[in-house]
Enzyme design. Sequence first.
Site, PDB file in Angstrom:
ATOM      1  N   ASP A  30       0.854  -1.192   0.000  1.00 35.70           N
ATOM      2  CA  ASP A  30       0.000   0.000   0.000  1.00 35.70           C
ATOM      3  C   ASP A  30       0.893   1.246   0.000  1.00 35.70           C
ATOM      4  O   ASP A  30       1.902   1.310   0.698  1.00 35.70           O
ATOM      5  CB  ASP A  30      -0.900  -0.018   1.245  1.00 35.70           C
ATOM      6  CG  ASP A  30      -2.048   0.975   1.139  1.00 35.70           C
ATOM      7  OD1 ASP A  30      -3.202   0.538   1.011  1.00 35.70           O
ATOM      8  OD2 ASP A  30      -1.777   2.201   1.203  1.00 35.70           O
ATOM      9  N   ASN A  87     -12.903  -3.162   2.241  1.00 42.75           N
ATOM     10  CA  ASN A  87     -13.810  -2.020   2.341  1.00 42.75           C
ATOM     11  C   ASN A  87     -14.728  -2.009   1.118  1.00 42.75           C
ATOM     12  O   ASN A  87     -14.313  -2.377   0.018  1.00 42.75           O
ATOM     13  CB  ASN A  87     -13.010  -0.711   2.404  1.00 42.75           C
ATOM     14  CG  ASN A  87     -12.166  -0.627   3.664  1.00 42.75           C
ATOM     15  OD1 ASN A  87     -12.561  -1.113   4.720  1.00 42.75           O
ATOM     16  ND2 ASN A  87     -10.988  -0.022   3.559  1.00 42.75           N
ATOM     17  N   GLY A  93     -15.887   2.747   3.541  1.00 45.17           N
ATOM     18  CA  GLY A  93     -14.600   3.435   3.487  1.00 45.17           C
ATOM     19  C   GLY A  93     -13.774   3.102   2.256  1.00 45.17           C
ATOM     20  O   GLY A  93     -12.562   3.309   2.245  1.00 45.17           O
ATOM     21  N   GLN A  94     -14.422   2.623   1.201  1.00 42.19           N
ATOM     22  CA  GLN A  94     -13.685   2.298  -0.027  1.00 42.19           C
ATOM     23  C   GLN A  94     -13.380   3.572  -0.800  1.00 42.19           C
ATOM     24  O   GLN A  94     -14.289   4.358  -1.084  1.00 42.19           O
ATOM     25  CB  GLN A  94     -14.509   1.335  -0.895  1.00 42.19           C
ATOM     26  CG  GLN A  94     -13.779   0.887  -2.147  1.00 42.19           C
ATOM     27  CD  GLN A  94     -14.561  -0.153  -2.949  1.00 42.19           C
ATOM     28  OE1 GLN A  94     -15.739  -0.393  -2.692  1.00 42.19           O
ATOM     29  NE2 GLN A  94     -13.900  -0.759  -3.922  1.00 42.19           N
ATOM     30  N   HIS A 100     -10.292  -4.956  -3.570  1.00 42.95           N
ATOM     31  CA  HIS A 100      -8.972  -5.235  -2.999  1.00 42.95           C
ATOM     32  C   HIS A 100      -9.101  -5.719  -1.568  1.00 42.95           C
ATOM     33  O   HIS A 100      -9.978  -5.275  -0.836  1.00 42.95           O
ATOM     34  CB  HIS A 100      -8.052  -4.012  -3.066  1.00 42.95           C
ATOM     35  CG  HIS A 100      -8.645  -2.733  -2.540  1.00 42.95           C
ATOM     36  ND1 HIS A 100      -9.568  -1.990  -3.261  1.00 42.95           N
ATOM     37  CD2 HIS A 100      -8.468  -2.071  -1.370  1.00 42.95           C
ATOM     38  CE1 HIS A 100      -9.907  -0.924  -2.566  1.00 42.95           C
ATOM     39  NE2 HIS A 100      -9.271  -0.947  -1.398  1.00 42.95           N
TER      40      HIS A 100
END
Length: 114
Positions: A30, A87, A93-94, A100
């Site tokens: 990330d 998410n 909260g995406q 993913h």
Amino acid sequence: MDNCIFCKIVSGAIPAKRIYEDDELLAFHDVSPQAPVHFLVIPRRHIRNIMELAPEDVALVGHLLHKAQELAAKLGCAEKGARFVINCKSDGGQTVDHLHIHVLGGRPLAWPPG
Ligand code: DGP
């Protein structure tokens, strides 16, 4: 999909620190890590979110999860564990609309999330 950041990572148009890839999926660190271990596992194919999975995607989902587990173990999370998060849409909260799995580990994580 043209304007999807993760599709651009899949195609190589945007660089990422790749951990693993095969015909079906890609795993990469990330860009904004929230724990000592924080990587994402994504399908190569553009699936917007978990709500859009179809029955024929069951094998793919199993592969994504199994690879997330395998890579978490490889990155040192086998003994103490990790958090595997998906998410979905705004309440979930995406922020990137390409399915993913987040894998976070290497430190204790609070629960519940805010
Ligand atoms: P989510 O909020 O669940 O949609 O998480 C999206 C994650 O994707 C977030 O933790 C940051 C990460 N991310 C966004 N853009 C990029 C990028 O260009 N490269 C990488 N490696 N990660 C990204």
